[in-house]
Design a protein around this motif. Structure first.
Motif, PDB file in Angstrom:
ATOM      1  N   LEU A  34       0.828  -1.020   0.053  1.00  0.00           N
ATOM      2  CA  LEU A  34      -0.012   0.242  -0.153  1.00  0.00           C
ATOM      3  C   LEU A  34       0.785   1.260   0.222  1.00  0.00           C
ATOM      4  O   LEU A  34       0.709   2.065  -0.555  1.00  0.00           O
ATOM      5  CB  LEU A  34      -0.815  -0.118   1.265  1.00  0.00           C
ATOM      6  CG  LEU A  34      -1.866  -0.924   1.234  1.00  0.00           C
ATOM      7  CD1 LEU A  34      -2.460  -1.138   2.790  1.00  0.00           C
ATOM      8  CD2 LEU A  34      -3.042  -0.949   0.191  1.00  0.00           C
ATOM      9  N   ARG A  83       1.149   4.112  -3.053  1.00  0.00           N
ATOM     10  CA  ARG A  83       0.911   5.455  -2.797  1.00  0.00           C
ATOM     11  C   ARG A  83       2.218   6.488  -3.088  1.00  0.00           C
ATOM     12  O   ARG A  83       2.098   7.449  -3.698  1.00  0.00           O
ATOM     13  CB  ARG A  83       0.866   5.705  -1.289  1.00  0.00           C
ATOM     14  CG  ARG A  83       0.293   7.165  -0.926  1.00  0.00           C
ATOM     15  CD  ARG A  83      -0.943   7.374  -1.643  1.00  0.00           C
ATOM     16  NE  ARG A  83      -2.147   6.894  -1.411  1.00  0.00           N
ATOM     17  CZ  ARG A  83      -3.182   6.964  -2.276  1.00  0.00           C
ATOM     18  NH1 ARG A  83      -3.253   7.773  -3.225  1.00  0.00           N
ATOM     19  NH2 ARG A  83      -4.339   6.302  -2.029  1.00  0.00           N
ATOM     20  N   MET A 138      -7.123   0.127  -2.656  1.00  0.00           N
ATOM     21  CA  MET A 138      -7.008   1.620  -2.786  1.00  0.00           C
ATOM     22  C   MET A 138      -7.820   2.142  -3.612  1.00  0.00           C
ATOM     23  O   MET A 138      -7.967   3.489  -4.014  1.00  0.00           O
ATOM     24  CB  MET A 138      -5.426   1.859  -3.130  1.00  0.00           C
ATOM     25  CG  MET A 138      -4.584   1.559  -1.848  1.00  0.00           C
ATOM     26  SD  MET A 138      -2.617   1.763  -2.282  1.00  0.00           S
ATOM     27  CE  MET A 138      -2.654   3.589  -2.382  1.00  0.00           C
ATOM     28  N   TRP A 183      -5.040  -1.401   5.476  1.00  0.00           N
ATOM     29  CA  TRP A 183      -5.708  -0.501   4.868  1.00  0.00           C
ATOM     30  C   TRP A 183      -6.800   0.241   5.755  1.00  0.00           C
ATOM     31  O   TRP A 183      -6.835   1.215   5.996  1.00  0.00           O
ATOM     32  CB  TRP A 183      -6.465  -1.209   3.498  1.00  0.00           C
ATOM     33  CG  TRP A 183      -7.383  -0.303   2.896  1.00  0.00           C
ATOM     34  CD1 TRP A 183      -8.743  -0.122   2.698  1.00  0.00           C
ATOM     35  CD2 TRP A 183      -6.950   1.016   2.146  1.00  0.00           C
ATOM     36  NE1 TRP A 183      -9.317   0.699   2.109  1.00  0.00           N
ATOM     37  CE2 TRP A 183      -8.132   1.680   1.713  1.00  0.00           C
ATOM     38  CE3 TRP A 183      -5.794   1.627   1.743  1.00  0.00           C
ATOM     39  CZ2 TRP A 183      -8.345   2.605   0.833  1.00  0.00           C
ATOM     40  CZ3 TRP A 183      -5.868   2.523   1.140  1.00  0.00           C
ATOM     41  CH2 TRP A 183      -7.032   3.169   0.689  1.00  0.00           C
ATOM     42  N   ARG A 184      -7.342  -0.672   6.640  1.00  0.00           N
ATOM     43  CA  ARG A 184      -8.243  -0.054   7.752  1.00  0.00           C
ATOM     44  C   ARG A 184      -7.411   0.813   8.612  1.00  0.00           C
ATOM     45  O   ARG A 184      -8.215   1.684   9.178  1.00  0.00           O
ATOM     46  CB  ARG A 184      -8.946  -1.366   8.284  1.00  0.00           C
ATOM     47  CG  ARG A 184      -9.906  -2.130   7.527  1.00  0.00           C
ATOM     48  CD  ARG A 184     -10.759  -3.143   8.430  1.00  0.00           C
ATOM     49  NE  ARG A 184      -9.887  -3.995   9.173  1.00  0.00           N
ATOM     50  CZ  ARG A 184      -9.667  -5.303   8.797  1.00  0.00           C
ATOM     51  NH1 ARG A 184     -10.091  -5.724   7.481  1.00  0.00           N
ATOM     52  NH2 ARG A 184      -9.088  -6.184   9.393  1.00  0.00           N
ATOM     53  N   GLY A 243      -5.217   2.758   8.041  1.00  0.00           N
ATOM     54  CA  GLY A 243      -4.835   3.948   7.257  1.00  0.00           C
ATOM     55  C   GLY A 243      -3.669   3.861   6.299  1.00  0.00           C
ATOM     56  O   GLY A 243      -3.148   4.990   6.030  1.00  0.00           O
ATOM     57  N   GLU A 244      -2.949   2.713   6.181  1.00  0.00           N
ATOM     58  CA  GLU A 244      -1.970   2.675   5.383  1.00  0.00           C
ATOM     59  C   GLU A 244      -2.069   3.061   4.124  1.00  0.00           C
ATOM     60  O   GLU A 244      -3.043   2.621   3.486  1.00  0.00           O
ATOM     61  CB  GLU A 244      -1.136   1.064   5.476  1.00  0.00           C
ATOM     62  CG  GLU A 244      -0.704   0.814   7.020  1.00  0.00           C
ATOM     63  CD  GLU A 244       0.608   1.463   7.229  1.00  0.00           C
ATOM     64  OE1 GLU A 244       1.600   1.362   6.370  1.00  0.00           O
ATOM     65  OE2 GLU A 244       0.757   2.096   8.177  1.00  0.00           O
ATOM     66  N   ARG A 303      -2.866   5.764   2.480  1.00  0.00           N
ATOM     67  CA  ARG A 303      -3.687   6.898   2.365  1.00  0.00           C
ATOM     68  C   ARG A 303      -3.076   8.253   2.198  1.00  0.00           C
ATOM     69  O   ARG A 303      -2.125   8.489   2.647  1.00  0.00           O
ATOM     70  CB  ARG A 303      -4.936   6.993   3.479  1.00  0.00           C
ATOM     71  CG  ARG A 303      -5.649   5.501   3.537  1.00  0.00           C
ATOM     72  CD  ARG A 303      -6.792   5.744   4.482  1.00  0.00           C
ATOM     73  NE  ARG A 303      -7.367   4.133   4.934  1.00  0.00           N
ATOM     74  CZ  ARG A 303      -8.408   3.983   4.119  1.00  0.00           C
ATOM     75  NH1 ARG A 303      -8.876   4.644   3.327  1.00  0.00           N
ATOM     76  NH2 ARG A 303      -8.905   2.450   4.564  1.00  0.00           N
TER      77      ARG A 303
END
Length: 282
Positions: free
Chosen positions: A158, A162, A221, A276-277, A279-280, A282
């Motif tokens: 992730l 990004r 994502m 992901w939950r 916050g990675e 983002r």
């Protein structure tokens, strides 16, 4: 049990954060303590391969558990060279963090701890020599943990997506093994509590082509994955290319059976979902 960590790298720091409260005292080494502000509750000592300070030698001599997370160099294992004299003074638990890279290439076939290692690269030869040196040292009850590719908070697909550094290198038949840093921490603690020394593979349940991990992260994502690149023509550093020279599916059955480790993240999908939950990316 007093804990001393040789090399407060990513995995060792995570272990200390997760299980440091299990020890009445935790100390460890970094190259330059003045540059580190992320090691609260750890007594930090400087060590960069040269002669350690007397205070460092005293602390490691008092340790009941020594976690070794310093890689070998061209002249052998720097930790044994620097601390062997004081470690020989008493019996203790030693956990040495190695790598599944010692198995070499098996064309995608399954391997386990009974599979003879292959020293295809100099770094592999040095790792095997370091494993043997710690096993033969007589410094204590030694457990060798062979780690797969490490990922977790701040270090995952992730994040690379990004930042625009993710790539999908396609080499038919290639699989990599991986392990979440939370599960490394659990394996270290289980090895400390285990009654004897041995060698254990620390990896998840699902060896996977690397491009699949990137594609799944992109799906989470809601972005397009990077284009596929053929391994034969992709621009890569010699070091990066060398990792594709080995393909093997590494079994974790012994880790589960003998150490009783239950993986928090048995596949990369569960781990990426959780990251992901959190916050990675983002």
């Amino acid at each position: 049990m007093r804990l001393f960590i040789l090399g407060l790298g990513y995995s060792a720091r995570h272990f200390a954060r997760k299980f440091g409260g299990s020890f009445p005292h935790v100390a460890g080494t970094v190259r330059d303590p003045g540059e580190r502000t992320d090691l609260q509750d750890i007594e930090v000592h400087a060590f960069s391969g040269s002669r350690p300070a007397d205070a460092t030698l005293e602390r490691i001599s008092e340790a009941d558990v020594v976690l070794v997370s310093i890689p070998p160099g061209s002249n052998g294992d720097p930790a044994i060279a620097a601390f062997g004299g004081v470690l020989a003074g008493r019996h203790r638990k030693i956990i040495y963090l190695s790598t599944i890279g010692v198995y070499g290439d098996h064309g995608g076939a399954w391997v386990d701890e009974g599979t003879p290692p292959q020293a295809a690269f100099e770094r592999t030869r040095l790792r095997l020599a370091a494993e043997q040196a710690w096993t033969d040292s007589g410094y204590g009850n030694v457990a060798i943990l062979r780690l797969a590719g490490i990922y977790g908070p701040g270090r995952n697909a992730l994040v690379t997506l990004r930042t625009g550094t993710a790539r999908r290198i396609i080499k038919p038949g290639q699989v990599f093994n991986r392990i979440h840093v939370d599960d490394i921490a659990s394996a270290i603690m289980a090895a400390i509590e285990h009654g004897r020394g041995d060698t254990f593979n620390v990896c998840d349940d699902e060896p996977t082509p690397p491009q699949d991990v990137i594609a799944y992260a992109a799906q989470l994502m809601g972005v397009a994955p990077p284009p596929e690149e053929a391994f034969e023509t992709a621009e890569m550093s010699p070091m990066a290319r060398s990792f594709y020279a080995s393909s093997a599916r590494v079994s974790n059955a012994k880790l589960k059976r003998e150490l009783g480790v239950k993986l928090a993240y048995p596949t990369y999908r569960q781990a990426l979902d959780a990251l992901w939950r959190a916050g990675e990316g983002r």
